[in-house]
Scaffold this motif. Structure first.
Motif, PDB file in Angstrom:
ATOM      1  N   UNK A 148       0.812  -1.222   0.000  1.00 41.85           N
ATOM      2  CA  UNK A 148       0.000   0.000   0.000  1.00 41.85           C
ATOM      3  C   UNK A 148       0.843   1.269   0.000  1.00 41.85           C
ATOM      4  N   UNK A 149       2.140   1.138   0.332  1.00 42.51           N
ATOM      5  CA  UNK A 149       2.985   2.338   0.324  1.00 42.51           C
ATOM      6  C   UNK A 149       3.245   2.844  -1.093  1.00 42.51           C
ATOM      7  N   UNK A 150       2.997   1.991  -2.089  1.00 52.87           N
ATOM      8  CA  UNK A 150       3.177   2.423  -3.475  1.00 52.87           C
ATOM      9  C   UNK A 150       1.895   3.109  -3.948  1.00 52.87           C
ATOM     10  N   UNK A 151       1.962   4.417  -3.992  1.00 55.79           N
ATOM     11  CA  UNK A 151       0.831   5.241  -4.424  1.00 55.79           C
ATOM     12  C   UNK A 151       1.386   6.515  -5.036  1.00 55.79           C
ATOM     13  N   UNK A 152       0.586   7.225  -5.803  1.00 56.40           N
ATOM     14  CA  UNK A 152       1.111   8.435  -6.464  1.00 56.40           C
ATOM     15  C   UNK A 152       1.656   9.439  -5.461  1.00 56.40           C
ATOM     16  N   UNK A 153       2.842   9.921  -5.732  1.00 52.88           N
ATOM     17  CA  UNK A 153       3.439  10.981  -4.914  1.00 52.88           C
ATOM     18  C   UNK A 153       3.205  12.309  -5.637  1.00 52.88           C
ATOM     19  N   UNK A 154       2.324  13.125  -5.049  1.00 51.01           N
ATOM     20  CA  UNK A 154       1.982  14.402  -5.679  1.00 51.01           C
ATOM     21  C   UNK A 154       2.851  15.545  -5.175  1.00 51.01           C
ATOM     22  N   UNK A 155       3.615  15.295  -4.128  1.00 53.65           N
ATOM     23  CA  UNK A 155       4.463  16.331  -3.548  1.00 53.65           C
ATOM     24  C   UNK A 155       5.731  16.484  -4.399  1.00 53.65           C
ATOM     25  N   UNK A 156       5.798  17.569  -5.145  1.00 55.44           N
ATOM     26  CA  UNK A 156       6.950  17.787  -6.034  1.00 55.44           C
ATOM     27  C   UNK A 156       8.243  17.995  -5.248  1.00 55.44           C
ATOM     28  N   UNK A 157       8.122  18.441  -4.012  1.00 59.80           N
ATOM     29  CA  UNK A 157       9.314  18.600  -3.165  1.00 59.80           C
ATOM     30  C   UNK A 157       9.916  17.237  -2.851  1.00 59.80           C
ATOM     31  N   UNK A 158       9.054  16.254  -2.576  1.00 55.81           N
ATOM     32  CA  UNK A 158       9.535  14.905  -2.291  1.00 55.81           C
ATOM     33  C   UNK A 158      10.190  14.275  -3.525  1.00 55.81           C
ATOM     34  N   UNK A 159       9.581  14.508  -4.696  1.00 63.06           N
ATOM     35  CA  UNK A 159      10.163  13.984  -5.936  1.00 63.06           C
ATOM     36  C   UNK A 159      11.502  14.656  -6.213  1.00 63.06           C
ATOM     37  N   UNK A 160      11.568  15.981  -6.007  1.00 64.70           N
ATOM     38  CA  UNK A 160      12.824  16.707  -6.237  1.00 64.70           C
ATOM     39  C   UNK A 160      13.907  16.237  -5.271  1.00 64.70           C
TER      40      UNK A 160
ATOM     41  N   UNK B  94      21.737   3.304 -10.193  1.00 67.17           N
ATOM     42  CA  UNK B  94      21.733   3.741  -8.788  1.00 67.17           C
ATOM     43  C   UNK B  94      22.118   2.641  -7.810  1.00 67.17           C
ATOM     44  N   UNK B  95      21.984   1.366  -8.204  1.00 60.65           N
ATOM     45  CA  UNK B  95      22.088   0.296  -7.226  1.00 60.65           C
ATOM     46  C   UNK B  95      20.795   0.181  -6.438  1.00 60.65           C
ATOM     47  N   UNK B  96      20.873  -0.493  -5.294  1.00 62.04           N
ATOM     48  CA  UNK B  96      19.689  -0.704  -4.456  1.00 62.04           C
ATOM     49  C   UNK B  96      19.196   0.611  -3.863  1.00 62.04           C
ATOM     50  N   UNK B  97      17.874   0.790  -3.853  1.00 58.11           N
ATOM     51  CA  UNK B  97      17.246   1.908  -3.156  1.00 58.11           C
ATOM     52  C   UNK B  97      16.185   1.345  -2.215  1.00 58.11           C
ATOM     53  N   UNK B  98      16.039   1.892  -1.004  1.00 67.04           N
ATOM     54  CA  UNK B  98      15.028   1.403  -0.066  1.00 67.04           C
ATOM     55  C   UNK B  98      13.620   1.660  -0.586  1.00 67.04           C
ATOM     56  N   UNK B  99      12.687   0.806  -0.158  1.00 64.89           N
ATOM     57  CA  UNK B  99      11.298   0.918  -0.615  1.00 64.89           C
ATOM     58  C   UNK B  99      10.715   2.302  -0.379  1.00 64.89           C
ATOM     59  N   UNK B 100      11.086   2.932   0.732  1.00 59.28           N
ATOM     60  CA  UNK B 100      10.495   4.224   1.089  1.00 59.28           C
ATOM     61  C   UNK B 100      10.773   5.294   0.040  1.00 59.28           C
TER      62      UNK B 100
END
Length: 398
Positions: A191-203, A282-288
């Protein structure tokens, strides 16, 4: 770092524990050396401890009584064998102390309890037939244990396959199985996989990876190994018509752990094709960090040659990312009509599909909306519900 199978088992346990209080869940580790880690994970998740604490204590004891590392060759092997048998014997005694013979669920390959505890009704989960169908595309030593496990399954066993494609492959290769007892029950994305609308988080994730906040990118996420067909991704990227014009800022981001493929070969190919400076591994990235990375991508590419299910595709779809995927094995079952399916061996088809997505905002929006709708059909509550019902049916039929 959790593998895909580890994550799936944990999600299944969470859903079973949350939604099916009538089931007594007794998690246990297949091997003694993993018991301590399992105990910690179950405690952190608030899940039933099962046999994990007892297994961890036993493992510490047998390692103390029978230390193997200082011993020479054959004595070391003997110590490992004795430790293994002591470990298995204690597990069997623990299960036999229950008032009712349990259902024994194999979540990965075989467990030694299968032969040691015949009163159990046996259920197995089969994730894929990769070691059997593609023995030359796996690491040495993988074929034999997988083949032995699949061959040990009988017509009386219940087998859960994570896709219909996997079920058909299993029945074709191991004809001793009962088709009515081999069931296709799909996985789901967390359930943690959902659209991220916060452009600050994406940046923020882009900045951590060395990308500018406004830099466009396409994404592929998988273990770096030949079966994932990443060479086709690099080649298709290099064939984009506008790579030096309208797509001059576009980057190709490859995320995932190194499998047994040669990462240097991918880099060399990118260099030969003139896109090395556009490639980011990138190699491994954590799920978060993944929901923001999926959400920021213009497209998700997954031209795998074979999958048992294809969980990264579903994760991307659940984030609303346009998907371009292979038309082989289980992937059409996951994507449906909500993405672009291509022949993974056709580089031009992959490049054409990618160019279509990149050049049309309308197509990206439609594919993103379709992906979200399609992804909503998969959930761990639904998957756990089907498996829980299967447990009840098998228990009542004994």
């Amino acid at each position: 770092m959790r593998t895909g199978i580890h994550r799936c088992i944990l999600e299944l346990l969470r859903a079973l524990h949350r939604d099916h209080a009538d089931l007594q869940l007794v998690p246990f580790s297949r091997t003694g050396n993993a018991a301590a880690d399992l105990r910690v994970v179950l405690q952190q998740e608030g899940l039933p401890p099962g046999l994990a604490p007892r297994q961890a204590r036993l493992d510490r004891l047998v390692r103390t009584v029978l230390p193997a590392s200082p011993l020479p060759g054959k004595l070391r092997e003997l110590a490992y064998t004795v430790r293994e048998r002591a470990y298995e014997s204690a597990l069997v005694r623990a299960l036999r102390s229950t008032s009712d013979p349990p259902l024994l669920q194999d979540c990965f390959q075989g467990t030694p309890l299968r032969k040691a505890f015949p009163p159990c009704h046996h259920l197995a989960i089969v994730y894929d037939l990769i070691p059997i169908l593609f023995p030359l595309q796996i690491q040495a030593g993988f074929f034999e244990p997988f083949d032995a496990f699949y061959a040990s399954l009988t017509a009386n066993d219940t087998v859960i396959c994570i896709s219909e494609a996997t079920r058909l492959d299993l029945l074709r290769c191991y004809t001793q199985l009962n088709p009515d007892r081999c069931l296709a029950i799909p996985l789901a994305a967390s359930e943690q996989f959902r659209p991220e609308h916060d452009q600050v988080a994406i940046a923020a994730i882009k900045n951590r990876l060395g990308l500018a906040a406004d830099q466009p990118y396409v994404l592929s996420l998988c273990t770096l190994e030949p079966r994932k067909n990443l060479a086709a991704v690099v080649q298709a990227f290099a064939r984009l018509p506008g790579l030096q014009a309208e797509h001059a800022q576009l980057r190709l981001v490859l995320v995932g752990t190194s499998g047994w493929g040669d990462q240097a070969e991918l880099a060399a190919m990118a260099r030969d094709l003139g896109v090395f400076d556009r490639l980011l591994i990138t190699g491994y990235l954590p799920d978060a960090e993944l929901p923001a990375l999926y959400s920021g991508a213009l497209a998700f590419l997954y031209p795998s040659l074979y999958e048992g299910f294809g969980l990264p595709v579903l994760e991307a779809m659940q984030c609303g990312t346009p998907v371009i995927s292979s038309n082989r094995s289980s992937l059409p079952e996951v994507v449906g009509e909500a993405g672009l399916l291509i022949d993974p061996t056709d580089i031009d088809a992959l490049a054409t599909a990618l160019e279509a997505v990149l050049s049309s905002t309308e197509l990206r929006q439609r594919l993103g909306a379709d992906a979200l709708e399609r992804a909503s059909l998969f959930s761990w509550s639904t998957t756990a519900g089907r498996i829980a019902q299967l447990y009840r049916e098998r228990h009542n039929s004994r």
